[in-house]
Scaffold this active site. Structure first.
Site, PDB file in Angstrom:
ATOM      1  CG  ASN A  15     -20.436  30.886 -22.150  1.00  0.00           C
ATOM      2  OD1 ASN A  15     -19.887  30.431 -21.279  1.00  0.00           O
ATOM      3  ND2 ASN A  15     -20.503  32.176 -22.567  1.00  0.00           N
ATOM      4  CE  LYS A  35     -23.288  33.649 -20.990  1.00  0.00           C
ATOM      5  NZ  LYS A  35     -24.253  34.846 -21.169  1.00  0.00           N
ATOM      6  CG  HIS A  45     -19.136  36.080 -23.970  1.00  0.00           C
ATOM      7  ND1 HIS A  45     -19.994  36.885 -23.189  1.00  0.00           N
ATOM      8  CD2 HIS A  45     -20.169  35.089 -24.216  1.00  0.00           C
ATOM      9  CE1 HIS A  45     -21.190  36.474 -23.335  1.00  0.00           C
ATOM     10  NE2 HIS A  45     -21.179  35.470 -23.851  1.00  0.00           N
ATOM     11  CD  GLU A  80     -21.778  37.453 -20.253  1.00  0.00           C
ATOM     12  OE1 GLU A  80     -21.197  36.421 -19.729  1.00  0.00           O
ATOM     13  OE2 GLU A  80     -22.756  37.398 -20.468  1.00  0.00           O
ATOM     14  CD  GLU A 140     -22.928  34.930 -27.520  1.00  0.00           C
ATOM     15  OE1 GLU A 140     -23.492  34.033 -27.183  1.00  0.00           O
ATOM     16  OE2 GLU A 140     -21.986  35.463 -26.828  1.00  0.00           O
ATOM     17  N   GLY A 158     -29.028  36.873 -22.498  1.00  0.00           N
ATOM     18  CA  GLY A 158     -29.706  36.970 -21.024  1.00  0.00           C
ATOM     19  C   GLY A 158     -30.931  37.768 -20.876  1.00  0.00           C
ATOM     20  CB  SER A 185     -32.498  35.008 -25.653  1.00  0.00           C
ATOM     21  OG  SER A 185     -32.213  36.048 -24.410  1.00  0.00           O
TER      22      SER A 185
END
Ligand code: 13P
Length: 249
Positions: free
Chosen positions: A9, A11, A94, A96, A166, A172, A212
């Site tokens: 991904n 992003k 996702h 985010e 996730e 991240g 990660s």
């Protein structure tokens, strides 16, 4: 039997020249595992990605799409637009997008319906926040995300669904869920699916872990029986790192 999948991904990273450079690096690598490999560049670079990877086993997928067929939704992209450039898989939900763009279980359920109507496939993401885990609510949060987003589907639809667990606290941050934590949650997810849809369907759903994942930890995470691959953020932006993960099975 379910597939191993490693998806990158990207992003909101990589303009066209960087996309061209990274794809050309990826094309020089060999897949030595049995993993299906996917990359999700930004919308503006999807068409280039599809063209550049025409003769490659790497599939180009999208990071999001709207649920509506078309219309007055400024800034949005629909399923037909993706399909018309041979993008047939889309990441949905996702964290985010849930956090910054107000994506809810309800809007995601509609997007999933569109994916199925259009004969596409989705990598459906979910995962608890740090506070949920500290409070011991991680299983119930994940259960409600998958039930609200997906459990209105019939059994046949599950062949078009890939799941990606996730945990938000691991994205991240450099902090990975331990292989044991990942396995524990993936087994819980599979049992939750089996309870409603039966063992056959549950056993055939690929459940990816994201958060990660790096070359140094991929092999141990992927060795767990219910972890069928990874959704990779930062490490997908470097071809050597990404392929070390792809080939970690
Ligand atoms: P990182 O691998 O950078 O933690 O990102 C994971 C992710 O969000 C993939 O969708």
């Amino acid at each position: 039997m379910r597939k191993h999948i490693v998806a990158g991904n990207w992003k909101m990273n990589n303009d066209l020249p960087s996309t061209q450079a990274l794809i050309s690096d990826l094309k020089s690598k060999e897949i030595t595992s049995d993993a299906e490999v996917m990359i999700a560049p930004t919308f503006t670079n999807l068409f280039h990605g599809v063209e550049a990877l025409k003769d490659s086993p790497i599939e180009v997928i999208a990071q999001n799409m709207h649920y509506a067929a078309s219309g007055a939704y400024t800034g949005e992209v629909n399923a037909d637009m993706l399909k018309s450039i041979a993008v047939n898989t889309v990441i949905l939900g996702h964290s985010e997008r849930r956090a910054y763009y107000n994506e809810t279980d309800d809007s995601l359920a509609k997007k999933v319906d569109t994916v199925l109507e259009k004969g596409m496939r989705t990598i459906f993401c979910f995962g608890e926040e740090l506070q949920d885990r500290k409070d011991g609510n991680h299983f119930s949060v994940v259960e409600s995300q998958i039930k609200n987003g997906l459990f209105h589907l019939d059994g046949a639809a599950w062949s078009s669904i890939v799941l990606a667990y996730e945990p938000v606290w691991a994205i991240g941050t450099g902090e990975t869920a331990s292989p044991e934590q990942a396995q524990e949650m993936h087994a819980f997810i599979r049992t939750t699916i089996a309870d409603t849809y039966g063992n056959d369907i549950a056993d055939n759903v690929s459940i990816l872990y994201g958060g990660s994942v790096k070359p140094a930890n991929a092999q141990e995470i992927f060795s767990k029986p219910d972890v069928d691959g990874g959704l990779i953020g930062g490490a997908a932006l470097n071809a050597d790192d990404f392929f070390a993960i792809v080939n970690a099975f």
